[in-house]
Write an enzyme that holds these catalytic residues in place. Structure first.
Site, PDB file in Angstrom:
ATOM      1  N   TYR A 102      36.021 -71.964  -4.082  1.00 15.34           N
ATOM      2  CA  TYR A 102      35.414 -73.155  -4.694  1.00 15.34           C
ATOM      3  C   TYR A 102      36.063 -73.415  -6.052  1.00 15.34           C
ATOM      4  CZ  TYR A 102      31.852 -72.855  -1.072  1.00 15.34           C
ATOM      5  OH  TYR A 102      31.210 -72.829   0.138  1.00 15.34           O
ATOM      6  N   ASN A 126      30.587 -82.878   3.196  1.00 12.84           N
ATOM      7  CA  ASN A 126      31.734 -83.293   4.006  1.00 12.84           C
ATOM      8  C   ASN A 126      31.246 -83.802   5.370  1.00 12.84           C
ATOM      9  OD1 ASN A 126      34.161 -83.475   5.470  1.00 12.84           O
ATOM     10  ND2 ASN A 126      34.286 -81.274   5.776  1.00 12.84           N
ATOM     11  N   CYS A 134      36.440 -77.700   5.665  1.00  9.22           N
ATOM     12  CA  CYS A 134      35.584 -77.065   4.653  1.00  9.22           C
ATOM     13  C   CYS A 134      35.247 -75.629   5.028  1.00  9.22           C
ATOM     14  CB  CYS A 134      34.337 -77.891   4.403  1.00  9.22           C
ATOM     15  SG  CYS A 134      33.361 -78.244   5.864  1.00  9.22           S
ATOM     16  N   HIS A 135      35.448 -75.269   6.296  1.00  9.57           N
ATOM     17  CA  HIS A 135      35.200 -73.885   6.710  1.00  9.57           C
ATOM     18  C   HIS A 135      36.202 -72.921   6.076  1.00  9.57           C
ATOM     19  CE1 HIS A 135      38.009 -75.562   9.708  1.00  9.57           C
ATOM     20  NE2 HIS A 135      38.515 -74.334   9.780  1.00  9.57           N
ATOM     21  N   GLU A 161      41.292 -69.189  13.654  1.00  6.98           N
ATOM     22  CA  GLU A 161      42.507 -69.490  12.895  1.00  6.98           C
ATOM     23  C   GLU A 161      43.235 -68.227  12.424  1.00  6.98           C
ATOM     24  OE1 GLU A 161      41.792 -72.366   9.802  1.00  6.98           O
ATOM     25  OE2 GLU A 161      40.917 -73.809  11.194  1.00  6.98           O
TER      26      GLU A 161
END
Length: 167
Positions: A102, A126, A134-135, A161
């Site tokens: 952040y 979002n 945003c993950h 990912e």
């Protein structure tokens, strides 16, 4: 005089459950939400159910979940305050398989370190989950902090990912 605009919507199946997608008349994706999401988009009676405008989004989402797509290339339109839009644009730059804190997002948008809470609020608002990643935002200590779609889904996306090891 009120200008009437059509909002299109459809559901798309995914490993995270049925995704709700909405689009503007111009075809731009305006939201993507997951079941049980905080402040999720809710279909309104005056919206038009039509899967047509979402064919490319559905194709790209399927390719992403199959491991064949690392970057979405979809026209989007998310409306927020100028600050939120800056934060959302910064999210778009976080690469597949990467994470950012952040505080790093705050720095990227030129916000002071004390604005981390405001950055978190913008990220939480979002409207384009998965497509706008945003993950990929984590706590300064590496912890998996909040995700509007639920921490379990955040873990699933980051595992998909390759950020987190498969169980």
């Amino acid at each position: 005089m009120t200008l009437m605009t059509t909002t299109y919507w459809t559901h798309v199946d995914s490993p995270l459950g049925p995704l709700l997608l909405t689009a503007a008349p111009s075809g731009e994706l305006t939201s993507l939400t997951v079941p049980g999401q905080k402040k999720a988009t809710v279909v309104r009676d005056d919206w038009t159910h039509d899967p047509g405008p979402f064919r490319e989004a559905e194709r790209q989402l399927a390719a992403y979940f199959a491991g064949d797509l690392k970057e979405f290339r979809l026209p989007t339109r998310a409306v927020g305050t100028p600050f939120r839009e800056k934060v959302w644009a910064a999210l778009d730059d976080v690469p597949y398989g990467g994470t950012v804190t952040y505080g790093e997002i705050a720095a990227r948008v030129g916000a002071p370190r004390a604005a981390v809470r405001a950055v978190g609020g913008a990220i939480g608002a979002n409207p384009l989950l998965i497509v706008r990643p945003c993950h990929r935002v984590i706590g300064a200590d590496g912890s998996l902090t909040g995700y509007a779609g639920g921490l379990e889904r955040k873990v699933r996306l980051l595992t998909h990912e390759g950020v987190l090891p498969r169980a």
